[in-house]
Structure formats: structure tokens, C-alpha cells
Scaffold this motif. Structure first.
Motif, PDB file in Angstrom:
ATOM      1  N   MET A  47      25.561  35.907  22.470  1.00  0.00           N
ATOM      2  CA  MET A  47      26.716  35.050  22.260  1.00  0.00           C
ATOM      3  C   MET A  47      26.390  33.676  22.814  1.00  0.00           C
ATOM      4  N   ALA A  48      26.519  32.661  22.022  1.00  0.00           N
ATOM      5  CA  ALA A  48      26.244  31.297  22.469  1.00  0.00           C
ATOM      6  C   ALA A  48      27.537  30.646  22.917  1.00  0.00           C
ATOM      7  N   ALA A  49      27.473  30.023  24.099  1.00  0.00           N
ATOM      8  CA  ALA A  49      28.657  29.347  24.628  1.00  0.00           C
ATOM      9  C   ALA A  49      28.912  28.076  23.838  1.00  0.00           C
ATOM     10  N   PRO A  50      30.174  27.762  23.596  1.00  0.00           N
ATOM     11  CA  PRO A  50      30.483  26.505  22.938  1.00  0.00           C
ATOM     12  C   PRO A  50      30.037  25.347  23.826  1.00  0.00           C
ATOM     13  N   ASP A  51      29.846  24.193  23.225  1.00  0.00           N
ATOM     14  CA  ASP A  51      29.416  23.019  23.971  1.00  0.00           C
ATOM     15  C   ASP A  51      30.624  22.442  24.703  1.00  0.00           C
ATOM     16  N   ILE A  52      30.810  22.900  25.947  1.00  0.00           N
ATOM     17  CA  ILE A  52      31.953  22.448  26.731  1.00  0.00           C
ATOM     18  C   ILE A  52      31.519  22.101  28.138  1.00  0.00           C
ATOM     19  N   GLU A  53      32.309  21.265  28.774  1.00  0.00           N
ATOM     20  CA  GLU A  53      32.134  20.966  30.185  1.00  0.00           C
ATOM     21  C   GLU A  53      33.089  21.881  30.922  1.00  0.00           C
ATOM     22  N   PRO A  54      32.584  22.930  31.557  1.00  0.00           N
ATOM     23  CA  PRO A  54      33.495  23.913  32.132  1.00  0.00           C
ATOM     24  C   PRO A  54      34.232  23.382  33.356  1.00  0.00           C
ATOM     25  N   PRO A  55      35.531  23.646  33.417  1.00  0.00           N
ATOM     26  CA  PRO A  55      36.301  23.323  34.608  1.00  0.00           C
ATOM     27  C   PRO A  55      36.022  24.385  35.665  1.00  0.00           C
ATOM     28  N   PRO A  56      36.526  24.212  36.878  1.00  0.00           N
ATOM     29  CA  PRO A  56      36.498  25.347  37.802  1.00  0.00           C
ATOM     30  C   PRO A  56      37.368  26.453  37.202  1.00  0.00           C
ATOM     31  N   VAL A  57      36.834  27.656  37.121  1.00  0.00           N
ATOM     32  CA  VAL A  57      37.529  28.771  36.484  1.00  0.00           C
ATOM     33  C   VAL A  57      37.718  29.895  37.493  1.00  0.00           C
ATOM     34  N   VAL A  58      38.949  30.400  37.570  1.00  0.00           N
ATOM     35  CA  VAL A  58      39.230  31.605  38.348  1.00  0.00           C
ATOM     36  C   VAL A  58      39.520  32.719  37.361  1.00  0.00           C
ATOM     37  N   VAL A  59      38.720  33.779  37.413  1.00  0.00           N
ATOM     38  CA  VAL A  59      38.988  34.990  36.643  1.00  0.00           C
ATOM     39  C   VAL A  59      39.853  35.851  37.547  1.00  0.00           C
ATOM     40  N   MET A  60      41.097  36.065  37.135  1.00  0.00           N
ATOM     41  CA  MET A  60      42.090  36.679  38.015  1.00  0.00           C
ATOM     42  C   MET A  60      42.632  37.986  37.445  1.00  0.00           C
ATOM     43  N   GLY A  61      43.246  38.754  38.320  1.00  0.00           N
ATOM     44  CA  GLY A  61      43.894  39.997  37.933  1.00  0.00           C
ATOM     45  C   GLY A  61      43.801  41.014  39.051  1.00  0.00           C
ATOM     46  N   VAL A  62      44.388  42.155  38.809  1.00  0.00           N
ATOM     47  CA  VAL A  62      44.398  43.208  39.821  1.00  0.00           C
ATOM     48  C   VAL A  62      43.001  43.809  39.980  1.00  0.00           C
ATOM     49  N   SER A  63      42.818  44.507  41.074  1.00  0.00           N
ATOM     50  CA  SER A  63      41.550  45.182  41.324  1.00  0.00           C
ATOM     51  C   SER A  63      41.272  46.169  40.193  1.00  0.00           C
ATOM     52  N   GLY A  64      40.039  46.183  39.711  1.00  0.00           N
ATOM     53  CA  GLY A  64      39.640  47.109  38.661  1.00  0.00           C
ATOM     54  C   GLY A  64      39.788  46.573  37.252  1.00  0.00           C
ATOM     55  N   CYS A  65      40.302  45.343  37.089  1.00  0.00           N
ATOM     56  CA  CYS A  65      40.506  44.809  35.735  1.00  0.00           C
ATOM     57  C   CYS A  65      39.218  44.239  35.141  1.00  0.00           C
ATOM     58  N   GLY A  66      38.177  44.060  35.956  1.00  0.00           N
ATOM     59  CA  GLY A  66      36.902  43.584  35.435  1.00  0.00           C
ATOM     60  C   GLY A  66      36.560  42.154  35.816  1.00  0.00           C
ATOM     61  N   LYS A  67      37.163  41.645  36.884  1.00  0.00           N
ATOM     62  CA  LYS A  67      36.931  40.250  37.275  1.00  0.00           C
ATOM     63  C   LYS A  67      35.455  39.946  37.491  1.00  0.00           C
TER      64      LYS A  67
END
Length: 191
Positions: A1-21
Motif C-alpha cells: 500500500m503506497a501512502a498518499p503524498d501528504i505532510e502528516p500531522p501529529p497523529v494519535v491512534v486512540m481507543g480502548v485497550s485491545g482495539c489495535g492501537k
């Protein structure tokens, strides 16, 4: 999978424990070409011991950790960063954004049964499955004014990461500020 050409912001992958963060966060960071940090690694030892014993953290336990999470994100604003952090309540996300205002939240959203089965399949994690109900009870969905979106986790990892990449690459994101969430053709991933 190729990432789109973007300037990534700071990203928080959030959710409850076990969701796959950690799993999603690691893949998302690799696709974006940025570093991944697991927010659990920023917890002081006392917090880890408390959770490992089956005792939920109090807000008093969380505040210093949340500010550390925010400072870590701010320190990587120029290079981009994906960080896994439960960020279950709006107040917690606000504390993170006080330190790193440009942070975008990717909420990994799933039902109790899906998450419980994932928790049962993993090994050597300090968070016991017995705390899932407490976390689901604490979870507050992203509000309209919060910069971020939800992705359904009842899908293969490639689909989950692909939806997150698509949402992060939307052209409107370059002018996106809190209070202004883009509504795109990928509206199923936006909240």
C-alpha cells in the motif's frame, strides 16, 4: 500500500485497550514514513503496575502522562509522528492538544466482542481483559469540534490503515482547524 503524498500531522491512534492501537499505529507510521511511539511506554512505572494489577487509573494518575504524550507529539511536529494512546475522554484529548494543538485523532472503533476476542489472543500485555468494561464505560466518542475521525476495526488491517491514510490525505486537512472537520466522500470514516 503506497501512502498518499501528504505532510502528516501529529497523529494519535486512540481507543480502548485491545482495539489495535499498536498494530494500526505501527503500520500507519510506516506508510507515512514517520516514527511510531506507543504511549504506554511513556507511562510511569507506578501506572503500569496499577493497571497490571487490574486497577483502573484515576485522572490524577493520567494527567502527568497525558501532558508527556502531548509534549512528545509537539517535539515531533516538524517530522510527523504516530502515537498510540487510549485518549478515551474529551478532557484527555484536550490535555494532549494543549501541548500539541495540531494533533489529529484516529479513533479505532469496535464492539465489545471484537475487542474482547483480540485481547484474548494477545500475550504479554499488562492490561487485563477485565478492565475492558471500565474502558468502554469511560470512552467518549470524538465530538464534532475535535480534529479526527473513527475507523471501524471489524475489518482487515489493510482496510483499517487504508481508511486512515485516505482520511489523513484529504485536501481540506491542510486548512483543517479544531471546529472545522472536513466531510468527504469517505464520510463513513469521519465523525
Amino acid at each position: 500500500m503506497a501512502a498518499p503524498d501528504i505532510e502528516p500531522p501529529p497523529v494519535v491512534v486512540m481507543g480502548v485497550s485491545g482495539c489495535g492501537k499498536t498494530t494500526v499505529g505501527t503500520r500507519l507510521a510506516a506508510e507515512l514514513g514517520v516514527r511510531f511511539i506507543d504511549g504506554d511506554d511513556l507511562h510511569p512505572a507506578a501506572n503500569v503496575e496499577k493497571m497490571a494489577s487490574g486497577t483502573p487509573l484515576t485522572d490524577q494518575d493520567r494527567w502527568p502522562w497525558l501532558h508527556d504524550v502531548g509534549r512528545t507529539l509537539r517535539a515531533h511536529e516538524a517530522t510527523g509522528l504516530v502515537l498510540a494512546c487510549s485518549a478515551l475522554r474529551r478532557a484527555y484529548r484536550d490535555a494532549i492538544r494543549c501541548e500539541a494543538p495540531g494533533t489529529v485523532f484516529v479513533h479505532l472503533d469496535g464492539g465489545h466482542d471484537v475487542i474482547r476476542s483480540r485481547m484474548g489472543a494477545r500475550s504479554s500485555h499488562f492490561m487485563p481483559a477485565s478492565l475492558l468494561a471500565s474502558q468502554l464505560g469511560t470512552l467518549e466518542a470524538l465530538a464534532e469540534h475535535e480534529p479526527g475521525f473513527s475507523v471501524d476495526i471489524d475489518a482487515p488491517i489493510d482496510v483499517i490503515v487504508g481508511k486512515a491514510l485516505h482520511a489523513l490525505s484529504e485536501p481540506e486537512r491542510s486548512t483543517w482547524t479544531p471546529g472545522q472537520q472536513p466531510r468527504t466522500s469517505a464520510s463513513s470514516v469521519w465523525r
